[in-house]
Design a protein around this motif. Structure first.
Motif, PDB file in Angstrom:
ATOM      1  N   ASP A 336       0.819  -1.224   0.000  1.00 14.23           N
ATOM      2  CA  ASP A 336       0.000   0.000   0.000  1.00 14.23           C
ATOM      3  C   ASP A 336       0.849   1.269   0.000  1.00 14.23           C
ATOM      4  OD1 ASP A 336      -2.371  -1.538   0.143  1.00 14.23           O
ATOM      5  OD2 ASP A 336      -2.035  -1.813   2.305  1.00 14.23           O
ATOM      6  N   LYS A 338       2.737   4.394  -1.234  1.00  9.85           N
ATOM      7  CA  LYS A 338       2.672   5.354  -2.338  1.00  9.85           C
ATOM      8  C   LYS A 338       3.563   6.543  -2.004  1.00  9.85           C
ATOM      9  CE  LYS A 338      -1.965   4.329  -4.119  1.00  9.85           C
ATOM     10  NZ  LYS A 338      -2.156   3.084  -3.336  1.00  9.85           N
ATOM     11  N   HIS A 340       5.198  10.402  -3.674  1.00  9.99           N
ATOM     12  CA  HIS A 340       5.104  11.406  -4.735  1.00  9.99           C
ATOM     13  C   HIS A 340       6.529  11.716  -5.194  1.00  9.99           C
ATOM     14  CE1 HIS A 340       3.558  14.706  -7.128  1.00  9.99           C
ATOM     15  NE2 HIS A 340       4.613  15.416  -6.714  1.00  9.99           N
ATOM     16  N   GLU A 362       2.588  10.557  -8.673  1.00 11.55           N
ATOM     17  CA  GLU A 362       2.198   9.567  -7.678  1.00 11.55           C
ATOM     18  C   GLU A 362       2.631   8.181  -8.142  1.00 11.55           C
ATOM     19  OE1 GLU A 362       0.752  10.039  -4.675  1.00 11.55           O
ATOM     20  OE2 GLU A 362       1.117  12.166  -5.082  1.00 11.55           O
ATOM     21  N   ASP A 364       3.011   3.953  -7.124  1.00 11.71           N
ATOM     22  CA  ASP A 364       2.832   2.775  -6.271  1.00 11.71           C
ATOM     23  C   ASP A 364       3.833   1.719  -6.731  1.00 11.71           C
ATOM     24  OD1 ASP A 364       1.836   1.867  -8.670  1.00 11.71           O
ATOM     25  OD2 ASP A 364      -0.201   1.478  -7.935  1.00 11.71           O
ATOM     26  N   LYS A 367       3.842   0.947 -10.651  1.00 16.37           N
ATOM     27  CA  LYS A 367       4.444   2.009 -11.451  1.00 16.37           C
ATOM     28  C   LYS A 367       5.942   2.137 -11.151  1.00 16.37           C
ATOM     29  CE  LYS A 367       3.714   6.890 -12.698  1.00 16.37           C
ATOM     30  NZ  LYS A 367       2.877   8.111 -12.441  1.00 16.37           N
ATOM     31  N   PHE A 376      10.849   6.097  -5.255  1.00 15.10           N
ATOM     32  CA  PHE A 376      10.094   5.044  -4.575  1.00 15.10           C
ATOM     33  C   PHE A 376      11.046   4.074  -3.874  1.00 15.10           C
ATOM     34  CE2 PHE A 376       8.004   0.989  -4.136  1.00 15.10           C
ATOM     35  CZ  PHE A 376       6.709   1.304  -3.772  1.00 15.10           C
TER      36      PHE A 376
END
Length: 663
Positions: A336, A338, A340, A362, A364, A367, A376
């Motif tokens: 879950d 996420k 930016h 954004e 996750d 992506k 990320f």
């Protein structure tokens, strides 16, 4: 006075008598020892003086690909040996011998010096693979130079242009250092031994057992007859796991680019192709490589003798993000999560840039994989910490040898707090983990490790030991010892949550879509998934300090497979200085496409042309009479049209004919 003079001759006579008796006893004892006690020994020595053992060298076993196609063969060769036990002053003949063999006296002196400690009875290899002219010189001077002996042998014939050179390896003369190693206790100076690749790993099976022939010679060393022969036992031929067609596709894909390719079947661990560039020609070693050529190879900064598929320890770049995703999902952190991405993120007091400076918006886990978002994975690494990352990386074999059956595999590095304290005596700082999150920093891996790790994740946790020779080709005791000879993580299975498995593999399939990092590698009609990677070879700060800011290019990586889950083939590409992972992806696509097209072609042939064997022997009362079968007139099958089995002929016919019934 007269009596004393009479006694002296008697004493002298007695002494002389005893001396004579003693001398006779010594002579009798000596004759008895020579003729009775030592008769057998001296008889053997006399036989040795008239009988010479001429070696018969065993041919090495051949190498075939997985379909039985010949990869490495042998060719007939003649070598010249120097026999030193003829009682002939060969030193005086050296200038003439040197001219006849197109050598220099200094070269021959160097050979004599090299084998100065060899037993007198052992022939010395003077020149290998002699020409017909040189052989004629030896034959024409048999009487003058009885110390020269020719021996027929089989020498290696390798594929041209270094095809599969690093996997196959090469052979060479056993070195003095090797002779001092207990592993080579049964070798003698001049013996040929495998020195890299399969040739080295399976040398004891490939080399066979030499034989000999007893030749009768006269007092001048001239051959006058032959006695018994102990035949040589050829070495065992081996079937390699490589597929020549896939290997050729991999060779062509990498071309002259520096790097490596490995293709593997994840179900079994069988290596289908292995390429390393730059390469070398093993045929240069088949006889004896010159010092100048050898020095050129070992001083080449591109390291042509290095098998980069198993020995290049380099930062894996963004291909490591798949292992990061696996760790994050298994730890319940990434599902879950996420973030930016605006082009960078501040962590541990340092601003870390993303490779897309404008950012990914954004992001996750899906992506993050198919667009390879650095922000990320910086964030994920910070949340996991180095110990959890190391735990799951080790689970898929990073930082450990795979146990592939090739010599000198390296283990790479998976850093941890314990690792840093052990090797650098320093504590681990939290800020170091962000570079690990994108496959940089202290992380290093080999192409074979990355291929196995990612295929294990795509196979739901099933990880096989890579190997290049079929185990059932090996004797049972050798097969058991093989795993001790090539230590590594071997076969193993790890638990992967099915949801994690699907998340990762579906996202990897999107890497090759228009939204992914490598749409140019997309293959129409093929379920192809993968991950690109670019890895710095030095930091930007160091490159700027050295004045190489714009000349040092990143290494390009790509690991891909088909289909996306439980794949049949995995391909890992290392393209040194390739800069962009998508360029490596295009190379992988060529190998994948060649493999898939071949499998489809084979499947179509099997469906359309699958023969059936039908017992037609019972149809013939008169073997020469024609018969009708399946609506067609046939005659009794001959030669390769039929097989004899249990007293019946079996005719090979297409399915449509085989399905018809005989009248």
């Amino acid at each position: 006075m007269h009596n004393r003079e009479e006694k002296l001759p008697g004493i002298k006579l007695t002494v002389i008598q005893y001396v004579i008796v003693g001398i006779l006893l010594i002579l009798i004892f000596g004759l008895w020892r020579l003729q009775v006690v030592g008769a057998e020994n001296y008889h053997a020595l006399a036989e040795a003086n008239r009988i010479r053992k001429v070696p018969i060298l065993a041919p090495r076993g051949k190498l075939f690909d997985r379909e039985g196609r010949l990869v490495v063969d042998n060719y007939p060769s003649v070598s010249c040996f120097l026999v030193r036990e003829q009682g002939h002053d060969y030193m005086a003949d050296l200038p003439i011998i040197a001219r006849g063999l197109n050598m220099t006296v200094d070269q021959i002196d160097a050979i004599l010096k090299k084998y100065r400690t060899a037993p007198k009875y052992q022939p010395l290899p003077l020149k290998q693979d002699i020409t017909p002219d040189e052989e004629e010189f030896i034959e024409a001077h048999r009487d003058e130079f009885p110390e020269l002996e020719t021996v027929e042998e089989q020498r290696r014939l390798y594929p041209k242009d270094g095809f599969a050179a690093h996997l196959i390896g090469y052979v060479g003369e056993v070195s003095e250092d090797m002779l001092n190693n207990p592993q080579y206790a049964y070798y003698e100076p001049g013996d040929v031994v495998g020195k890299s690749g399969v040739e080295q790993s399976y040398d004891s099976l490939l080399r066979g057992q030499d034989g000999s022939q007893d030749v009768i010679v006269d007092s001048h060393g001239r051959e006058v007859g032959k006695l018994g022969t102990e035949h040589a036992v050829p070495g065992k031929s081996l079937k390699l796991t490589i597929d020549i067609d896939v290997q050729r596709a991999a060779e062509n894909a990498l071309g002259d680019r520096n790097g490596a390719i490995i293709a593997m079947d994840p179900h079994t661990g069988e290596v289908l192709a292995m390429v390393s560039r730059p390469t070398f020609d093993p045929n240069d070693f088949a006889v004896r490589i010159g010092r100048e050529e050898w020095n050129k190879l070992i001083t080449d900064p591109e390291h042509p003798l290095l098998n980069k598929a198993i020995q290049a320890q380099l930062a894996p770049g963004s291909t490591f993000k798949i292992i990061m995703s696996f760790a994050g999902l298994e730890e319940g952190v990434a599902q879950d999560m996420k973030v930016h991405c605006s082009g960078g993120v501040s962590l541990f007091g340092t601003y870390q840039k993303c490779w897309v400076h404008s950012g990914h918006g954004e992001v996750d886990i899906h992506k993050a994989i198919y667009q390879s978002c650095d922000v990320f994975f910086y964030t994920l690494a910070a949340r996991l910490g180095i110990e959890k990352i190391a735990k799951w990386a080790h689970a898929v074999g990073i930082g450990e040898k795979t146990g592939i059956d090739l010599p000198n595999e390296v283990s790479g590095v998976m850093p941890s707090a314990e690792w840093k304290m052990k090797y650098f005596h320093q504590r681990w700082y939290p800020g170091e983990v962000t570079s690990v999150g994108i496959g940089q920093g202290a992380v290093t891996a080999t192409p074979v490790q990355m291929a196995r790790a990612l295929s294990g994740i795509a196979s739901g946790g099933v990880m096989k030991r890579p190997h290049v020779v079929f185990p059932d080709e090996l004797p049972e005791d050798y097969r058991k010892a093989m795993y001790d000879s090539f230590p590594g993580s071997g076969d193993k299975a790890i638990q992967i949550d099915p949801d994690s498995w699907e998340t990762i593999t579906d996202a990897m399939a999107l890497v090759l879509s228009p939204a992914g990092t490598d749409p140019s590698a997309h293959l129409e009609g093929i379920d192809f998934a993968g991950k690109t990677g670019s890895a710095q070879t030095m930091s930007n700060a160091l490159a700027a300090r050295l004045g190489h800011a714009h000349s040092v290019k990143d290494n390009a990586w790509f690991v891909g497979f088909t289909p996306r889950r439980n794949p049949d083939i995995v391909v890992c590409i290392l393209f040194e200085a390739g800069e962009h992972g998508k360029l490596a992806g295009r190379l992988a696509a060529r190998v994948i496409e060649a493999y898939v097209n071949k499998q489809r072609r084979l499947e179509n042939n099997l469906i359309a042309k699958a023969p059936q064997k039908v017992d037609v022997g019972a149809l013939w009362d008169n073997p020469t009479a024609p018969k009708i079968f399946g609506g067609k007139q046939v005659v009794k099958p001959q030669g390769d049209q039929a097989e004899m089995w249990g007293g019946h002929f079996y005719l090979t016919v297409p399915p449509v004919v085989a399905s018809a019934k005989a009248p």
